[in-house]
Design a protein around this motif. Structure first.
Motif, PDB file in Angstrom:
ATOM      1  N   GLU A   6      59.680  56.578  54.632  1.00 49.87           N
ATOM      2  CA  GLU A   6      61.083  56.894  54.891  1.00 49.87           C
ATOM      3  C   GLU A   6      61.530  56.292  56.219  1.00 49.87           C
ATOM      4  O   GLU A   6      60.730  56.084  57.128  1.00 49.87           O
ATOM      5  CB  GLU A   6      61.319  58.415  54.970  1.00 49.87           C
ATOM      6  N   TRP A  36      64.360  63.543  47.114  1.00 57.13           N
ATOM      7  CA  TRP A  36      64.443  63.850  48.537  1.00 57.13           C
ATOM      8  C   TRP A  36      64.344  65.364  48.706  1.00 57.13           C
ATOM      9  O   TRP A  36      65.013  66.124  47.999  1.00 57.13           O
ATOM     10  CB  TRP A  36      65.757  63.346  49.126  1.00 57.13           C
ATOM     11  N   TYR A  93      63.304  65.322  56.556  1.00 55.80           N
ATOM     12  CA  TYR A  93      63.579  64.906  55.186  1.00 55.80           C
ATOM     13  C   TYR A  93      62.407  64.084  54.662  1.00 55.80           C
ATOM     14  O   TYR A  93      61.948  63.148  55.332  1.00 55.80           O
ATOM     15  CB  TYR A  93      64.866  64.090  55.130  1.00 55.80           C
ATOM     16  N   CYS A  95      60.690  61.975  51.313  1.00 56.82           N
ATOM     17  CA  CYS A  95      60.811  61.301  50.031  1.00 56.82           C
ATOM     18  C   CYS A  95      59.565  61.638  49.203  1.00 56.82           C
ATOM     19  O   CYS A  95      58.451  61.727  49.764  1.00 56.82           O
ATOM     20  CB  CYS A  95      60.904  59.795  50.264  1.00 56.82           C
TER      21      CYS A  95
END
Length: 118
Positions: A6, A36, A93, A95
């Protein structure tokens, strides 16, 4: 094996925008969907958005209308466009990729920090 990397996180003011990128490599033909997720301090990790092999997308209620997930197959990349960011969007965050033979993600990236300042 599938590798996910990411990028695109950072510090943004309330109401601002960011675009996260997730580049995937390896045995990508086993992947059915890419998603996500995010995890805020003291909270459980939650699904933010998912896009499958036919480009159908699913969003968490909290981000519907503000976030858009997309993919660019030629670049082996999935994006998360985040608009109208709020303080509650602050999180790491991640992935993730789900193979055809699983119902949950098997592969995860290292995460990218998104901080929204008020």
């Amino acid at each position: 094996q599938v590798q996910l990397v990411e990028s695109g996180g950072g510090l943004v003011q309330t109401g601002g925008s960011l675009r996260l990128s997730c580049v995937y490599s390896g045995n990508i033909f086993t992947i059915n969907s890419t998603s996500w997720h995010r995890q805020a301090p003291g909270k459980q990790r939650e699904l933010v958005a998912l896009i499958d092999s036919v480009n159908s997308a699913v969003y968490a209620d909290s981000v519907t209308g503000r976030f858009t997930v997309s993919r660019e197959n030629a670049k082996n990349t999935v994006y998360l466009q985040m608009n109208s960011l709020q303080a509650d969007d602050t999180a790491v965050y991640y992935c993730a990729a789900t193979p055809w033979f699983r119902r949950e993600p098997q592969y995860w990236g290292q995460g990218t920090q998104v901080t929204v300042s008020s």
